[in-house]
Design a protein around this motif. Structure first.
Motif, PDB file in Angstrom:
ATOM      1  N   ILE A  79      65.916 123.631  26.663  1.00  0.00           N
ATOM      2  CA  ILE A  79      65.948 122.169  26.579  1.00  0.00           C
ATOM      3  C   ILE A  79      66.841 121.723  25.436  1.00  0.00           C
ATOM      4  O   ILE A  79      67.675 120.817  25.581  1.00  0.00           O
ATOM      5  CB  ILE A  79      64.520 121.607  26.425  1.00  0.00           C
ATOM      6  N   GLU A  80      66.705 122.355  24.288  1.00  0.00           N
ATOM      7  CA  GLU A  80      67.537 122.007  23.128  1.00  0.00           C
ATOM      8  C   GLU A  80      69.021 122.239  23.427  1.00  0.00           C
ATOM      9  O   GLU A  80      69.860 121.390  23.127  1.00  0.00           O
ATOM     10  CB  GLU A  80      67.104 122.815  21.908  1.00  0.00           C
ATOM     11  N   SER A  81      69.329 123.386  24.009  1.00  0.00           N
ATOM     12  CA  SER A  81      70.743 123.699  24.264  1.00  0.00           C
ATOM     13  C   SER A  81      71.334 122.786  25.332  1.00  0.00           C
ATOM     14  O   SER A  81      72.506 122.390  25.247  1.00  0.00           O
ATOM     15  CB  SER A  81      70.889 125.168  24.678  1.00  0.00           C
ATOM     16  N   THR A  82      70.535 122.426  26.354  1.00  0.00           N
ATOM     17  CA  THR A  82      71.014 121.524  27.403  1.00  0.00           C
ATOM     18  C   THR A  82      71.298 120.140  26.832  1.00  0.00           C
ATOM     19  O   THR A  82      72.343 119.533  27.110  1.00  0.00           O
ATOM     20  CB  THR A  82      69.983 121.420  28.536  1.00  0.00           C
ATOM     21  N   LEU A  83      70.378 119.625  26.016  1.00  0.00           N
ATOM     22  CA  LEU A  83      70.579 118.316  25.403  1.00  0.00           C
ATOM     23  C   LEU A  83      71.765 118.329  24.446  1.00  0.00           C
ATOM     24  O   LEU A  83      72.560 117.372  24.411  1.00  0.00           O
ATOM     25  CB  LEU A  83      69.309 117.888  24.663  1.00  0.00           C
ATOM     26  N   ASP A  84      71.904 119.392  23.697  1.00  0.00           N
ATOM     27  CA  ASP A  84      73.014 119.494  22.753  1.00  0.00           C
ATOM     28  C   ASP A  84      74.357 119.422  23.485  1.00  0.00           C
ATOM     29  O   ASP A  84      75.304 118.743  23.038  1.00  0.00           O
ATOM     30  CB  ASP A  84      72.896 120.798  21.961  1.00  0.00           C
ATOM     31  N   LYS A  85      74.435 120.081  24.625  1.00  0.00           N
ATOM     32  CA  LYS A  85      75.673 120.046  25.428  1.00  0.00           C
ATOM     33  C   LYS A  85      75.928 118.639  25.973  1.00  0.00           C
ATOM     34  O   LYS A  85      77.068 118.152  25.964  1.00  0.00           O
ATOM     35  CB  LYS A  85      75.574 121.046  26.586  1.00  0.00           C
ATOM     36  N   ILE A  86      74.867 117.984  26.427  1.00  0.00           N
ATOM     37  CA  ILE A  86      75.010 116.624  26.950  1.00  0.00           C
ATOM     38  C   ILE A  86      75.502 115.681  25.854  1.00  0.00           C
ATOM     39  O   ILE A  86      76.379 114.835  26.077  1.00  0.00           O
ATOM     40  CB  ILE A  86      73.672 116.130  27.534  1.00  0.00           C
ATOM     41  N   PHE A  87      74.937 115.828  24.645  1.00  0.00           N
ATOM     42  CA  PHE A  87      75.359 114.959  23.534  1.00  0.00           C
ATOM     43  C   PHE A  87      76.848 115.137  23.237  1.00  0.00           C
ATOM     44  O   PHE A  87      77.563 114.152  22.979  1.00  0.00           O
ATOM     45  CB  PHE A  87      74.537 115.260  22.287  1.00  0.00           C
ATOM     46  N   LYS A  88      77.317 116.355  23.267  1.00  0.00           N
ATOM     47  CA  LYS A  88      78.737 116.605  22.996  1.00  0.00           C
ATOM     48  C   LYS A  88      79.616 115.963  24.061  1.00  0.00           C
ATOM     49  O   LYS A  88      80.691 115.412  23.750  1.00  0.00           O
ATOM     50  CB  LYS A  88      78.988 118.107  22.922  1.00  0.00           C
ATOM     51  N   GLU A 121      83.008 109.968  25.761  1.00  0.00           N
ATOM     52  CA  GLU A 121      83.126 108.675  26.447  1.00  0.00           C
ATOM     53  C   GLU A 121      81.834 107.896  26.218  1.00  0.00           C
ATOM     54  O   GLU A 121      80.893 107.959  27.012  1.00  0.00           O
ATOM     55  CB  GLU A 121      83.380 108.874  27.943  1.00  0.00           C
ATOM     56  N   ILE A 122      81.788 107.142  25.132  1.00  0.00           N
ATOM     57  CA  ILE A 122      80.582 106.415  24.741  1.00  0.00           C
ATOM     58  C   ILE A 122      80.426 105.172  25.607  1.00  0.00           C
ATOM     59  O   ILE A 122      81.375 104.401  25.786  1.00  0.00           O
ATOM     60  CB  ILE A 122      80.643 106.005  23.254  1.00  0.00           C
ATOM     61  N   THR A 123      79.224 105.003  26.153  1.00  0.00           N
ATOM     62  CA  THR A 123      78.951 103.848  27.006  1.00  0.00           C
ATOM     63  C   THR A 123      78.432 102.682  26.181  1.00  0.00           C
ATOM     64  O   THR A 123      77.829 102.872  25.123  1.00  0.00           O
ATOM     65  CB  THR A 123      77.901 104.212  28.074  1.00  0.00           C
ATOM     66  N   ARG A 180      76.966 104.613  17.689  1.00  0.00           N
ATOM     67  CA  ARG A 180      75.661 104.912  18.288  1.00  0.00           C
ATOM     68  C   ARG A 180      75.866 105.565  19.646  1.00  0.00           C
ATOM     69  O   ARG A 180      76.518 104.991  20.532  1.00  0.00           O
ATOM     70  CB  ARG A 180      74.817 103.651  18.411  1.00  0.00           C
ATOM     71  N   LEU A 181      75.303 106.754  19.779  1.00  0.00           N
ATOM     72  CA  LEU A 181      75.427 107.500  21.036  1.00  0.00           C
ATOM     73  C   LEU A 181      74.369 107.053  22.031  1.00  0.00           C
ATOM     74  O   LEU A 181      74.630 106.941  23.229  1.00  0.00           O
ATOM     75  CB  LEU A 181      75.308 108.993  20.756  1.00  0.00           C
ATOM     76  N   TYR A 182      73.155 106.838  21.543  1.00  0.00           N
ATOM     77  CA  TYR A 182      72.050 106.375  22.392  1.00  0.00           C
ATOM     78  C   TYR A 182      70.973 105.783  21.500  1.00  0.00           C
ATOM     79  O   TYR A 182      70.957 106.004  20.284  1.00  0.00           O
ATOM     80  CB  TYR A 182      71.476 107.518  23.239  1.00  0.00           C
ATOM     81  N   ASP A 183      70.077 105.012  22.091  1.00  0.00           N
ATOM     82  CA  ASP A 183      68.922 104.473  21.383  1.00  0.00           C
ATOM     83  C   ASP A 183      67.739 105.417  21.612  1.00  0.00           C
ATOM     84  O   ASP A 183      67.329 105.623  22.766  1.00  0.00           O
ATOM     85  CB  ASP A 183      68.571 103.070  21.894  1.00  0.00           C
TER      86      ASP A 183
END
Length: 471
Positions: free
Chosen positions: A295-304, A309-311, A354-357
């Motif tokens: 879970i940590e590694s999957t989220l870390d990849k998503i954050f990168k 492309e910041i929404t 800010r990447l996400y709230d």
């Protein structure tokens, strides 16, 4: 999943025990004392001179035993024959009693003060695993009598275990032959320290629970292990399968319940469910979410990837905590929390973006539940994390389902199954990156948080209570 030789770790908990710091003042001799019989012969002769026959009668010795005992004391020149034919203390012998205690000091006395910790359940002296942190753990309460008389307990145990404490390096003395003479004083230096240890809960290949791991770094484990068992019995699992079925139905999850067969974890069904997920799009896990490296590694990849492309506006990342006594009762919860909190913002070209709230939603009975609110604020009061703590009305998906969700990108669902055959909750779930599934559950969460409920005083309140610090 932690699998080694067909042993599966399904939960891990930290336990803490009060371990106050004590300052012990004691006296010790620089060598071994006499045998019990010889010391008492000296103490008798200190009171009065005696004939050999009187000594034999007093201690119930025969003539030969009396001569052997006296011979050693004559050799040390501590006793002598008087002109009256009696045995008496010599001048050197009298010097042994010059301290006026009625006890012979056979060697030089030395005084020393040491600081030590003793946990108050198993009564073990400790030299490590001591910290001030009592967060993310289940506290074992010592017996009332030990709490009330902790100084006496420390004094008694220190006296009885002196040689053992020397061997273990807890008492550092220059003289290897030193022996305890007496405890002069015990002071309670600090009550704000704890002994922390981890307990792992494991299953064999067939889903049967195995014995808990041995508590490390202590010699006397029985009382600690019994205290753990007693504490777990307070929260002994009832069966919540029906509630889980309801929760799974709301999430449109038909697979996870198949992994629990006849009230036990089924390894074959688990592997089948895992294989059913689209490759690279998710996976099943057993154990707390914060113990899952995948879970940590999957989220870390998503954050990168998101940073490319910041929404706008930023995506929302919610962590919905379950209503389970064992959730968060282990220090590793902080690792995942830090990952989610610290990646919410980042620096780019000297500009903070800010990447996400991020919000960690924690269950409360009501918006006026001050006890739970203060407990959550204490447990998660590190740095900027406090501003990300939110309260919500307890009862979402029956309180048995934990969700970590990043809008459009990630969904982690963990069901906290209470099964009578297991000592603690069995966390089991899956994660997926399929946008359609993520968005469906995101809408379910938003629907619950925005729902209006009447509380005890008939005030209307939506289920989202807002920031904990503002309640």
């Amino acid at each position: 999943m932690n699998l080694q030789e067909n042993i599966l770790v399904y939960n891990q908990l930290d336990f803490i025990v009060k371990a106050p710091k004590f300052t012990i003042s004691f006296s010790y001799t620089d060598g071994k004392g006499l045998s019990f019989m010889r010391e008492y012969i000296l103490r008798l002769l200190y009171l009065t001179a005696c004939t050999r026959e009187q000594i034999a009668n007093y201690f119930g010795l025969n003539q030969k035993e009396t001569e052997i005992a006296l011979e050693d004391l004559f050799a040390k020149k501590w006793i002598e024959d008087s002109l009256m034919g009696q045995v008496q203390l010599s001048v050197e012998g009298l010097k042994l009693f010059q301290h006026g205690e009625g006890l012979p000091r056979l060697f030089s006395l030395h005084n020393k003060n040491i600081d030590c910790y003793m946990e108050l359940v198993g009564e073990n002296f400790l030299k490590n695993n001591i910290n001030k942190n009592k967060k993310h753990a289940i506290e074992l309460t010592p017996p009332h009598q030990i709490l009330a008389e902790s100084k006496k307990v420390v004094s008694r145990n220190f006296q009885n275990r002196f040689l053992e404490l020397k061997e273990d390096g807890l008492v550092d003395l220059d003289n290897d032959k030193a022996e305890i003479y007496k405890i002069d004083d015990v002071n309670n230096f600090s009550n704000n320290s704890y002994f922390r240890f981890k307990q792992s809960f494991t299953l064999d290949y067939d889903g049967n629970q195995l014995d808990r791991n041995t508590i490390e770094s202590v010699k006397d484990r029985d009382d600690l292990e019994q205290a753990v068992t007693k504490e777990l019995m307070k929260f002994k699992n009832s069966n919540n399968i029906r509630d889980l079925m309801n929760s799974m139905g709301q999430i449109d999850d038909d697979e996870t319940l198949k992994i629990i067969v006849d009230g036990k974890f089924n390894r074959i069904q688990y592997e089948a469910a895992n294989n059913s997920l689209e490759e690279g799009k998710g996976g099943y896990f057993i154990g707390q979410t914060y113990h899952q490296k995948i879970i940590e590694s999957t989220l870390d990849k998503i954050f990168k990837d998101l940073k490319k492309e910041i929404t706008q506006p930023p995506k929302k990342l919610f962590w919905m905590a379950p209503s389970d006594i064992y959730w968060g009762a282990q220090e590793d919860v902080q690792n995942l929390l830090n990952l989610l909190s610290e990646n919410a913002t980042f620096q780019e070209n000297n500009e903070k973006k800010r990447l996400y709230d991020f919000r960690l939603y924690l269950p409360l009975e009501s918006s006026r539940d001050k006890h739970a609110k203060n407990r959550w604020l204490y447990e998660f009061n590190n740095g900027e994390i406090k501003s990300s703590l939110y309260g919500f009305k307890e009862g979402f998906l029956n309180g048995n389902t934990e969700i970590i969700i990043l809008e459009s990108h990630f969904l982690g669902i963990c069901y906290h199954a209470k099964l009578p055959q297991y000592d603690v909750t069995l966390p089991i779930g899956f994660f997926t990156c399929v946008p359609e599934k993520v968005n469906t559950v995101f809408q379910l969460i938003n629907g619950y948080l925005s729902s209006i409920k009447y509380e005890e005083d008939e005030n209307k309140n939506i289920n989202d209570y807002g920031k904990l610090v503002a309640l």
